[in-house]
Design a protein around this motif. Structure first.
Motif: not given
Length: 181
Positions: A127-136
């Motif tokens: 959720x939230x910023x975690x989606x962006x952080x998970x994107x390489x």
């Protein structure tokens, strides 16, 4: 004579916050995850409470230590400065590499078992910023995505514990007794 240099807590806290910001994570981003995790259970929850809880978690030295360690490893992986095969495992966030989750669990454990379920849920949903952080495409965040999820889970757990204590205090004020067996 070998004198140990004193490392001040405020110095470690400031560096942890600085690194979060450098890596694209604001305290408000973590607060949004906290709100998402708890708003169903605490209907009147305000964003300010979420951010205050995130700050309280970030004041813990073991949280700061985990952040500094994990972010440093992510940075070294981005710079291609780790030994092989560790370099490749971190750069790709290999599925069998679990040290990032183990480090995150050190944070989650601070506020009890409810933190484990909050963490698992947040980690699964991204959720939230975690989606962006998970994107390489945004860099190597093998450790950071788990650490941010763990901070949010710990802050959520902290709020849940505080809410329960508040409810019990209100019942005591109304002279409600404990149920007998």
């Amino acid at each position: 004579m070998n004198q140990q240099q004193h490392i001040w807590s405020e110095q470690v806290y400031s560096k942890a916050i600085e690194l979060l910001h450098e890596r694209g994570v604001r305290l408000e981003d973590i607060g949004e995850i906290v709100k998402f995790l708890q708003e169903k259970y605490i209907p009147d929850l305000q964003m300010e409470q979420c951010i205050e809880s995130v700050n309280a978690v970030l004041q813990k030295r073991e949280v700061q230590n985990a952040l500094l360690t994990g972010i440093q490893l992510d940075i070294l992986a981005e710079q291609n400065k780790l030994l092989s095969p560790l370099q490749e495992m971190l750069a790709t966030d290999e599925s069998l590499f679990g040290v990032d989750e183990v480090l995150a669990l050190a944070i989650v454990n601070i506020y009890g078992s409810i933190g484990f379920t909050n963490y698992g849920y947040a980690d699964k949903l991204k959720y939230g910023v975690l989606e962006k952080l998970n994107d390489k495409k945004y860099g190597v965040h093998t450790f950071l995505d788990d650490l941010v999820g763990a901070i949010a889970a710990a802050a959520s757990s902290r709020l849940a514990h505080r809410r329960r204590r508040q409810e019990e205090e209100e019942l005591k004020a109304k002279s409600v007794s404990y149920p007998s067996k």
